[in-house]
Design a protein around this motif. Structure first.
Motif, PDB file in Angstrom:
ATOM      1  N   MET A 111       0.937  -1.278  -0.025  1.00  0.00           N
ATOM      2  CA  MET A 111       0.098   0.074  -0.105  1.00  0.00           C
ATOM      3  C   MET A 111       0.799   1.074   0.092  1.00  0.00           C
ATOM      4  O   MET A 111       0.588   2.252  -0.778  1.00  0.00           O
ATOM      5  CB  MET A 111      -0.860  -0.138   1.064  1.00  0.00           C
ATOM      6  CG  MET A 111      -2.255  -0.916   1.367  1.00  0.00           C
ATOM      7  SD  MET A 111      -3.331  -0.545   2.622  1.00  0.00           S
ATOM      8  CE  MET A 111      -3.757   0.988   2.167  1.00  0.00           C
ATOM      9  N   ARG A 112       1.831   1.201   0.770  1.00  0.00           N
ATOM     10  CA  ARG A 112       2.704   2.469   0.915  1.00  0.00           C
ATOM     11  C   ARG A 112       3.522   2.641  -0.162  1.00  0.00           C
ATOM     12  O   ARG A 112       3.273   3.905  -0.805  1.00  0.00           O
ATOM     13  CB  ARG A 112       3.664   2.246   2.019  1.00  0.00           C
ATOM     14  CG  ARG A 112       4.970   3.339   2.439  1.00  0.00           C
ATOM     15  CD  ARG A 112       4.154   4.814   2.631  1.00  0.00           C
ATOM     16  NE  ARG A 112       3.178   4.663   3.506  1.00  0.00           N
ATOM     17  CZ  ARG A 112       2.675   5.803   4.266  1.00  0.00           C
ATOM     18  NH1 ARG A 112       2.628   6.751   3.240  1.00  0.00           N
ATOM     19  NH2 ARG A 112       1.766   5.654   5.039  1.00  0.00           N
ATOM     20  N   ARG A 120      -3.760   3.651  -7.313  1.00  0.00           N
ATOM     21  CA  ARG A 120      -4.817   3.915  -6.384  1.00  0.00           C
ATOM     22  C   ARG A 120      -5.448   2.611  -6.155  1.00  0.00           C
ATOM     23  O   ARG A 120      -6.346   2.432  -4.998  1.00  0.00           O
ATOM     24  CB  ARG A 120      -5.846   4.854  -6.825  1.00  0.00           C
ATOM     25  CG  ARG A 120      -5.174   6.372  -7.025  1.00  0.00           C
ATOM     26  CD  ARG A 120      -6.411   7.099  -7.754  1.00  0.00           C
ATOM     27  NE  ARG A 120      -7.447   7.255  -6.749  1.00  0.00           N
ATOM     28  CZ  ARG A 120      -8.547   7.733  -7.258  1.00  0.00           C
ATOM     29  NH1 ARG A 120      -8.650   8.253  -8.459  1.00  0.00           N
ATOM     30  NH2 ARG A 120      -9.416   8.070  -6.262  1.00  0.00           N
ATOM     31  N   VAL A 121      -5.249   1.562  -6.720  1.00  0.00           N
ATOM     32  CA  VAL A 121      -6.140   0.500  -6.663  1.00  0.00           C
ATOM     33  C   VAL A 121      -5.060  -0.974  -6.504  1.00  0.00           C
ATOM     34  O   VAL A 121      -4.047  -0.885  -7.363  1.00  0.00           O
ATOM     35  CB  VAL A 121      -7.127   0.041  -7.869  1.00  0.00           C
ATOM     36  CG1 VAL A 121      -7.793  -1.315  -7.559  1.00  0.00           C
ATOM     37  CG2 VAL A 121      -7.691   1.148  -7.807  1.00  0.00           C
ATOM     38  N   PHE A 122      -5.424  -1.690  -5.572  1.00  0.00           N
ATOM     39  CA  PHE A 122      -4.347  -2.773  -4.946  1.00  0.00           C
ATOM     40  C   PHE A 122      -5.188  -4.093  -5.077  1.00  0.00           C
ATOM     41  O   PHE A 122      -6.305  -4.091  -4.231  1.00  0.00           O
ATOM     42  CB  PHE A 122      -3.668  -2.153  -3.932  1.00  0.00           C
ATOM     43  CG  PHE A 122      -2.825  -3.637  -2.909  1.00  0.00           C
ATOM     44  CD1 PHE A 122      -2.359  -4.644  -3.503  1.00  0.00           C
ATOM     45  CD2 PHE A 122      -2.932  -3.454  -1.774  1.00  0.00           C
ATOM     46  CE1 PHE A 122      -1.618  -5.403  -2.841  1.00  0.00           C
ATOM     47  CE2 PHE A 122      -2.302  -4.326  -1.044  1.00  0.00           C
ATOM     48  CZ  PHE A 122      -1.702  -5.336  -1.498  1.00  0.00           C
ATOM     49  N   ALA A 142      -0.073  -4.612  10.927  1.00  0.00           N
ATOM     50  CA  ALA A 142       0.014  -3.527  10.612  1.00  0.00           C
ATOM     51  C   ALA A 142      -0.748  -2.773   9.211  1.00  0.00           C
ATOM     52  O   ALA A 142      -0.598  -1.812   8.848  1.00  0.00           O
ATOM     53  CB  ALA A 142       1.553  -3.143  10.152  1.00  0.00           C
ATOM     54  N   ASP A 143      -1.077  -3.991   8.526  1.00  0.00           N
ATOM     55  CA  ASP A 143      -2.165  -3.603   7.409  1.00  0.00           C
ATOM     56  C   ASP A 143      -3.053  -2.828   8.084  1.00  0.00           C
ATOM     57  O   ASP A 143      -3.676  -1.835   7.158  1.00  0.00           O
ATOM     58  CB  ASP A 143      -2.877  -5.065   6.957  1.00  0.00           C
ATOM     59  CG  ASP A 143      -1.684  -5.934   6.444  1.00  0.00           C
ATOM     60  OD1 ASP A 143      -0.524  -5.530   6.288  1.00  0.00           O
ATOM     61  OD2 ASP A 143      -2.304  -7.058   6.134  1.00  0.00           O
ATOM     62  N   THR A 150      -3.244   5.568   4.399  1.00  0.00           N
ATOM     63  CA  THR A 150      -2.698   5.508   3.143  1.00  0.00           C
ATOM     64  C   THR A 150      -4.018   5.515   2.170  1.00  0.00           C
ATOM     65  O   THR A 150      -4.862   4.474   2.063  1.00  0.00           O
ATOM     66  CB  THR A 150      -1.897   4.363   2.952  1.00  0.00           C
ATOM     67  OG1 THR A 150      -0.635   4.548   3.884  1.00  0.00           O
ATOM     68  CG2 THR A 150      -1.400   4.523   1.470  1.00  0.00           C
ATOM     69  N   PRO A 151      -4.164   6.406   1.329  1.00  0.00           N
ATOM     70  CA  PRO A 151      -5.284   6.263   0.272  1.00  0.00           C
ATOM     71  C   PRO A 151      -5.238   5.489  -0.874  1.00  0.00           C
ATOM     72  O   PRO A 151      -5.205   5.893  -1.869  1.00  0.00           O
ATOM     73  CB  PRO A 151      -5.506   7.983   0.040  1.00  0.00           C
ATOM     74  CG  PRO A 151      -4.098   8.426   0.267  1.00  0.00           C
ATOM     75  CD  PRO A 151      -3.548   7.606   1.209  1.00  0.00           C
ATOM     76  N   VAL A 152      -5.193   4.075  -0.402  1.00  0.00           N
ATOM     77  CA  VAL A 152      -5.214   2.954  -1.556  1.00  0.00           C
ATOM     78  C   VAL A 152      -6.335   2.184  -1.385  1.00  0.00           C
ATOM     79  O   VAL A 152      -6.469   2.053  -0.302  1.00  0.00           O
ATOM     80  CB  VAL A 152      -3.619   2.240  -1.384  1.00  0.00           C
ATOM     81  CG1 VAL A 152      -3.772   1.075  -2.484  1.00  0.00           C
ATOM     82  CG2 VAL A 152      -2.682   3.379  -2.028  1.00  0.00           C
TER      83      VAL A 152
END
Length: 304
Positions: A111-112, A120-122, A142-143, A150-152
């Protein structure tokens, strides 16, 4: 870390520059989630699913200290066979870089790095959460922290039943992370389509999901969005069956003193054994399913 510390493949860099749809993929599923060659086959299949939906895959990993956003097939193969790869959460990235180590990136690290690259997408399998007995061990992934910072958008099949699902959902609420189920009112439990707990929200199309993500990001909350996409019905395991297998696996981990980073890989290997491989089949199926949905969302976001 700044974006110029990232090594993007020409394909990913070109797509991002043009505003084309890109989907980030984590690499711990390759390094720690599945045995070889199933890990490589799955990684290639997942990338293929994303391409087939009109998006560009960007598998993220650390290769000999270098942050890679997108991997070649040769790099995927090498990563799948590298038994010395470490498992890197967000906090481990700097040390891996300094030591010139190779690492599979967890959800939080991916994500980071995706955010730094402008993705933006994961898509992943499942996110980490609050482990059972966390009131004594304080074992919280930590997720969840990363999702709150984090904006993902993360597309997953919910969380595994090895976790304390209600506590995980509670922490997500505390961190202001929207949890949106795709095509269902139930929050899924990775191998099973239902966890016994409801999702906060439901949307039934990739277009609506993309619109919700855009609206959420426009509010400037700074958090991620969790999209819960249930495992395809034909590959799902019955909740009672998988819960019994997981209980046995957790008992075995306790007896052997397995904790922290080693816990999830240990439990997954035990679950594969006790389910006679059906959990691995479900795992592969749900990851590919999540990749398809993530690609559809990325395409819809790009079109806007």
């Amino acid at each position: 870390m700044t974006p110029d510390m990232l090594s993007l493949t020409p394909e990913v860099a070109d797509a991002l520059a043009k505003g084309a749809p890109v989907v980030a993929l984590e690499s711990t599923i390759i390094t720690h989630g599945m045995p070889y060659p199933a890990n490589l086959e799955t990684a290639l299949a997942v990338e293929g699913e994303i391409r087939a939906r009109g998006a560009i895959p960007a598998t993220i990993a650390v290769v000999k200290g270098e942050i890679k956003i997108g991997l070649t097939e040769a790099e995927l193969d090498a990563l799948a066979q590298d038994t010395d790869c470490v498992k890197a959460s967000g906090r481990d990235l700097a040390v891996a870089m300094v030591r010139k180590a190779s690492a599979g990136t967890t959800v939080s690290a991916t994500m980071r790095l995706a955010a730094l690259a402008g993705i933006r997408v994961f898509a992943t399998g499942g996110v980490g959460g609050v482990h059972r007995g966390a009131e004594h061990s304080w074992d919280v992934s930590a997720d969840l922290t990363e999702l709150g910072a984090t904006p993902v958008t993360v597309v997953c099949a919910g969380v595994k039943s090895i976790l304390d699902i209600p506590k995980t959902l509670e922490v997500l609420e505390t961190n202001r992370v929207p949890v949106i189920a795709y095509g269902t009112d139930a929050f899924p439990a990775f191998f099973a389509r239902e966890s016994g707990y409801p999702a906060d929200h439901r949307l039934d199309s990739a277009t609506d999901l993309a619109a919700a993500i855009d609206a959420h990001d426009s509010l400037g909350t700074g958090t991620g969005v969790l999209i819960a996409n249930p495992v395809p019905e034909e590959d799902a395991l019955a909740p009672a069956e998988i819960d019994g297998i997981i209980d046995e696996a957790i008992a075995a981990a306790d007896a052997q003193g397995v904790t922290r980073k080693e816990l999830t890989p240990f439990l997954l290997a035990r679950i594969v054994e006790k389910s006679e491989g059906r959990s691995l089949k479900a795992n592969i199926s749900l990851v590919r399913n999540n990749a398809r949905l993530a690609a559809d969302i990325a395409v819809a976001m790009s079109a806007k």
